[in-house]
Design a protein around this motif. Structure first.
Motif, PDB file in Angstrom:
ATOM      1  N   ASP A 225     -20.859 -24.238 -11.530  1.00 16.85           N
ATOM      2  CA  ASP A 225     -19.976 -25.502 -11.989  1.00 16.85           C
ATOM      3  C   ASP A 225     -18.588 -25.209 -11.546  1.00 16.85           C
ATOM      4  O   ASP A 225     -17.837 -26.151 -11.141  1.00 16.85           O
ATOM      5  N   TYR A 226     -18.192 -24.043 -11.800  1.00 22.22           N
ATOM      6  CA  TYR A 226     -16.657 -23.728 -11.327  1.00 22.22           C
ATOM      7  C   TYR A 226     -16.441 -24.012  -9.904  1.00 22.22           C
ATOM      8  O   TYR A 226     -15.295 -24.707  -9.615  1.00 22.22           O
ATOM      9  N   VAL A 227     -17.341 -23.649  -9.075  1.00 19.88           N
ATOM     10  CA  VAL A 227     -17.098 -23.534  -7.583  1.00 19.88           C
ATOM     11  C   VAL A 227     -17.100 -25.355  -7.452  1.00 19.88           C
ATOM     12  O   VAL A 227     -16.464 -25.835  -6.521  1.00 19.88           O
ATOM     13  N   THR A 228     -18.053 -25.998  -8.166  1.00 21.60           N
ATOM     14  CA  THR A 228     -18.493 -27.513  -7.611  1.00 21.60           C
ATOM     15  C   THR A 228     -17.093 -28.203  -8.031  1.00 21.60           C
ATOM     16  O   THR A 228     -16.624 -29.242  -7.379  1.00 21.60           O
ATOM     17  N   LEU A 229     -16.921 -27.961  -9.122  1.00 23.72           N
ATOM     18  CA  LEU A 229     -15.688 -28.818  -9.836  1.00 23.72           C
ATOM     19  C   LEU A 229     -14.208 -28.239  -9.479  1.00 23.72           C
ATOM     20  O   LEU A 229     -13.171 -28.987  -9.962  1.00 23.72           O
ATOM     21  N   LEU A 230     -14.175 -27.219  -8.865  1.00 23.18           N
ATOM     22  CA  LEU A 230     -12.568 -26.530  -8.426  1.00 23.18           C
ATOM     23  C   LEU A 230     -11.794 -27.696  -7.730  1.00 23.18           C
ATOM     24  O   LEU A 230     -10.568 -27.591  -8.021  1.00 23.18           O
ATOM     25  N   PRO A 231     -12.171 -28.720  -6.787  1.00 23.50           N
ATOM     26  CA  PRO A 231     -11.559 -29.313  -6.006  1.00 23.50           C
ATOM     27  C   PRO A 231     -10.933 -30.297  -7.070  1.00 23.50           C
ATOM     28  O   PRO A 231      -9.675 -30.784  -6.971  1.00 23.50           O
ATOM     29  N   ALA A 232     -11.766 -30.932  -7.988  1.00 21.61           N
ATOM     30  CA  ALA A 232     -11.486 -31.947  -8.934  1.00 21.61           C
ATOM     31  C   ALA A 232     -10.160 -31.477  -9.899  1.00 21.61           C
ATOM     32  O   ALA A 232      -9.336 -31.870 -10.214  1.00 21.61           O
ATOM     33  N   LEU A 233     -10.435 -30.074 -10.389  1.00 19.88           N
ATOM     34  CA  LEU A 233      -9.863 -29.385 -11.219  1.00 19.88           C
ATOM     35  C   LEU A 233      -8.422 -28.929 -10.530  1.00 19.88           C
ATOM     36  O   LEU A 233      -7.403 -28.981 -11.511  1.00 19.88           O
ATOM     37  N   SER A 234      -8.171 -29.022  -9.411  1.00 20.53           N
ATOM     38  CA  SER A 234      -7.176 -28.799  -8.839  1.00 20.53           C
ATOM     39  C   SER A 234      -6.233 -29.936  -8.031  1.00 20.53           C
ATOM     40  O   SER A 234      -5.382 -29.565  -7.519  1.00 20.53           O
ATOM     41  N   ASN A 235      -6.726 -31.121  -8.383  1.00 21.75           N
ATOM     42  CA  ASN A 235      -6.088 -32.194  -8.244  1.00 21.75           C
ATOM     43  C   ASN A 235      -5.128 -32.674  -9.122  1.00 21.75           C
ATOM     44  O   ASN A 235      -5.694 -32.943 -10.379  1.00 21.75           O
ATOM     45  N   PRO A 236      -3.826 -32.755  -8.703  1.00 18.23           N
ATOM     46  CA  PRO A 236      -2.770 -33.172  -9.981  1.00 18.23           C
ATOM     47  C   PRO A 236      -2.740 -34.742 -10.128  1.00 18.23           C
ATOM     48  O   PRO A 236      -2.086 -35.061 -10.969  1.00 18.23           O
ATOM     49  N   PHE A 237      -3.401 -35.452  -9.177  1.00 23.64           N
ATOM     50  CA  PHE A 237      -3.199 -36.913  -9.289  1.00 23.64           C
ATOM     51  C   PHE A 237      -4.384 -37.803 -10.058  1.00 23.64           C
ATOM     52  O   PHE A 237      -5.511 -37.215  -9.913  1.00 23.64           O
ATOM     53  N   GLY A 238      -4.042 -38.636 -10.874  1.00 18.14           N
ATOM     54  CA  GLY A 238      -5.093 -39.520 -11.585  1.00 18.14           C
ATOM     55  C   GLY A 238      -5.831 -38.849 -12.556  1.00 18.14           C
ATOM     56  O   GLY A 238      -6.826 -39.216 -12.716  1.00 18.14           O
ATOM     57  N   ARG A 239      -5.253 -37.799 -13.082  1.00 15.97           N
ATOM     58  CA  ARG A 239      -5.908 -37.243 -14.247  1.00 15.97           C
ATOM     59  C   ARG A 239      -5.892 -38.004 -15.336  1.00 15.97           C
ATOM     60  O   ARG A 239      -4.935 -38.411 -15.766  1.00 15.97           O
ATOM     61  N   GLU A 240      -7.134 -37.857 -16.159  1.00 14.67           N
ATOM     62  CA  GLU A 240      -7.516 -38.493 -17.447  1.00 14.67           C
ATOM     63  C   GLU A 240      -7.454 -37.630 -18.563  1.00 14.67           C
ATOM     64  O   GLU A 240      -7.512 -37.862 -19.706  1.00 14.67           O
ATOM     65  N   ASP A 241      -7.586 -36.169 -18.267  1.00 16.08           N
ATOM     66  CA  ASP A 241      -7.704 -35.215 -19.215  1.00 16.08           C
ATOM     67  C   ASP A 241      -6.119 -34.529 -19.424  1.00 16.08           C
ATOM     68  O   ASP A 241      -5.838 -33.377 -19.176  1.00 16.08           O
TER      69      ASP A 241
END
Length: 535
Positions: free
Chosen positions: A324-340
């Motif tokens: 899950d970490y490898v899969t979600l890493l691109p999204a977690l590393s994106n600073p734009f459009g975050r809802e969390d």
């Protein structure tokens, strides 16, 4: 002395660079009372930091209000800058593993390692992680999973959906994994190459020689090293403050001593005194020995938790969250459009600033112990291995706590993390659910203390090296001074705002130092390319 002023810093033939001669031209150490002071870095840093301590202690309410405002403002204003910068540093380090420059050996092609693999990795790990694993191992995964209304849940993922029950662990690994260690690796490798391959002093300014030339020995060099001292000190005292709070919680659990601000102050004083003893013993007898003890005790605690919570469950959970970490890493590393926003601003941006603030400390420390390793070996051991181990620790402790909470247990964890936020008690609340608590709790308390000591004495060695102009054998009294000052700053921050003050101080230095690290990466590339041509 030969005139080298005509030499080009980026000459196509790197063998014409005469760094050692340039270094001799730039020396300006002064030695009052037998000290070895790099003027004006030592004096300016010492005076400003003492002024900060006095001001914070004299105006505790104002300090608390200021730091309470500072941290959220910084992390919400510079979120994009921190995240994009850390992303760039991570990609740079990963590239070094596969590029031909990975063959370059720290110290030259004939250099031999100063320490065995076991000793080297133990010191690297103890300096780079320290108190963090014990403080956040249970706290962070549980908080992300079960925070009120899911506000701190990574990417806003719903934990009620199948396969998402451990998303809190994934969010924790993101903060303790690849990207944070890449910052350490970039700074450490820069310092090691310029010190051991190019004969420059082991200090931050040396990494800027390809761009600044002889100016590194003047004003801009002083600015870089002074900024590194502040970043190191405030990043380090954040960890020391967290450790002191956790020791206080442990004393309450083990001996029934009620926590209080004065108890925390006494803990910092006591630990600082122990750290002074380690400083006096030196690198091999002090820091190395404590680091190895640390690792043995930490491994013992880890194995105990694995055995009593289930070996199969531990490793099944670990491999699942790593995917899950490898899969979600691109999204977690994106600073734009975050809802969390709570997760991203409250945790991620703080962590990146904290890692960067710590990078002069950990980078210089691992540079000192890494002579003889190839670039590829260095990056792999400083980047991939710690990520895997940190993930295993977080998934083991945090995952077991999540399983207990889902099963209706772990009331101690629920009380300290979910019902009321008392993070320093999370580990002991978790250990209460396991057998042999009366034995394991005191051992864990000792482990926290040793991590605390290791961070303090390692930090004093690093700051002393910077303020002595890169000297590795500066007078012991200087290391004693910096070790003492670390304790004073931690006390001032804890009394002047508590956790918010600790985190605000780290972030305030981490953001400007991000620019320094980015430029260091460029200079490192120039140096590695030059060294590769010599092979």
């Amino acid at each position: 002395m030969a005139d080298t002023s005509h030499k080009k810093m980026l000459d196509p033939d790197p063998r014409v660079w005469d760094f050692e001669t340039e270094y001799e031209l730039g020396q300006d150490n002064i030695r009052p009372l037998g000290l070895d002071i790099h003027n004006p870095v030592f004096i300016v840093s010492g005076i400003l930091i003492m002024g900060f301590v006095i001001a914070a202690l004299a105006n505790q309410e104002a300090a608390a209000e200021f730091f309470g405002w500072l941290r959220p403002w910084l992390t919400s204003t510079f979120d994009w800058f921190l995240v994009l910068s850390v992303n760039a540093i991570t990609l740079f380090c990963l590239a070094l593993i596969v590029l031909p420059v990975g063959k370059v050996r720290i110290g030259g092609k004939d250099a031999k390692p100063d320490y065995s693999y076991a000793g080297w990795i133990a010191m690297m790990f103890a300096a780079g992680i320290g108190i963090g694993l014990l403080f956040f191992g249970v706290l962070e995964p549980v908080y992300y999973n079960f925070s009120e209304n899911g506000g701190a849940r990574p990417l806003g993922i719903d934990i009620t959906q199948p396969g998402n029950e451990y998303i809190g662990i994934v969010g924790t690994i993101h903060h303790w994994g690849l990207e944070g260690w890449a910052v350490y690796a970039a700074v450490g490798l820069s310092l090691a190459i310029f010190a051991y391959n190019l004969n420059l002093p082991l200090t931050l300014r040396s990494a800027f020689f390809p761009l600044l030339g002889e100016k590194v020995w003047g004003f801009w060099g002083h600015v870089i090293d002074t900024l590194a001292v502040f970043a190191t000190l405030f990043g380090l005292t954040t960890s020391l403050g967290l450790g002191a709070q956790q020791v206080a919680a442990g004393l309450n659990e083990v001996f029934g001593i009620a926590p209080s601000p004065m108890l925390t102050v006494f803990i910092i004083v006591g630990i600082t005194l122990i750290a002074l003893g380690s400083v006096l013993l030196g690198m091999d007898a002090g820091v190395k020995r404590l680091s190895e003890i640390n690792m043995i005790m930490a491994v013992g605690l880890f194995l105990f938790v694995v055995i009593v919570t289930g070996i199969g469950a531990t490793f099944s959970r670990y491999f699942s969250v790593m995917v899950d970490y490898v899969t979600l890493l691109p999204a977690l590393s994106n600073p734009f459009g975050r809802e969390d926003s709570s997760y991203f601003h409250g945790w991620t941006t703080f962590y990146w600033a904290w890692w960067i603030a710590w990078s002069p400390f950990v980078g210089m420390f691992i540079a000192r112990i890494s002579r003889g390793r190839t670039v590829r070996e260095f990056v792999l051991c400083a980047l991939i291995a710690p990520t895997a181990v940190c993930a295993l620790w977080m998934s083991t402790f945090g995952g077991a706590a999540i399983d207990m909470l889902n099963a209706g247990g772990a009331e101690g964890v629920r009380a300290t993390v979910i019902d009321s936020y008392a993070p320093e008690g999370a580990l002991f609340g978790f250990l209460k659910e396991l057998p042999l608590y009366s034995i394991v709790a005191p051992i864990s308390l000792v482990l926290i203390v040793i991590f605390f000591v290791t961070s303090s004495d390692s930090g004093s060695l690093v700051i002393d090296t910077i303020t002595a102009g890169g000297k590795l054998d500066a007078p012991v009294v200087q290391r004693v001074w910096w070790c003492t000052l670390e304790g004073l700053v931690a006390i001032a921050l804890l009394l002047g705002g508590g956790l918010n003050a600790l985190q605000g101080a780290a972030v305030s230095m981490g953001i400007p130092f991000t620019l320094v690290v980015l430029i260091m990466c460029y200079c490192l590339w120039l140096a590695l390319r030059s060294e590769y041509r010599k092979l």
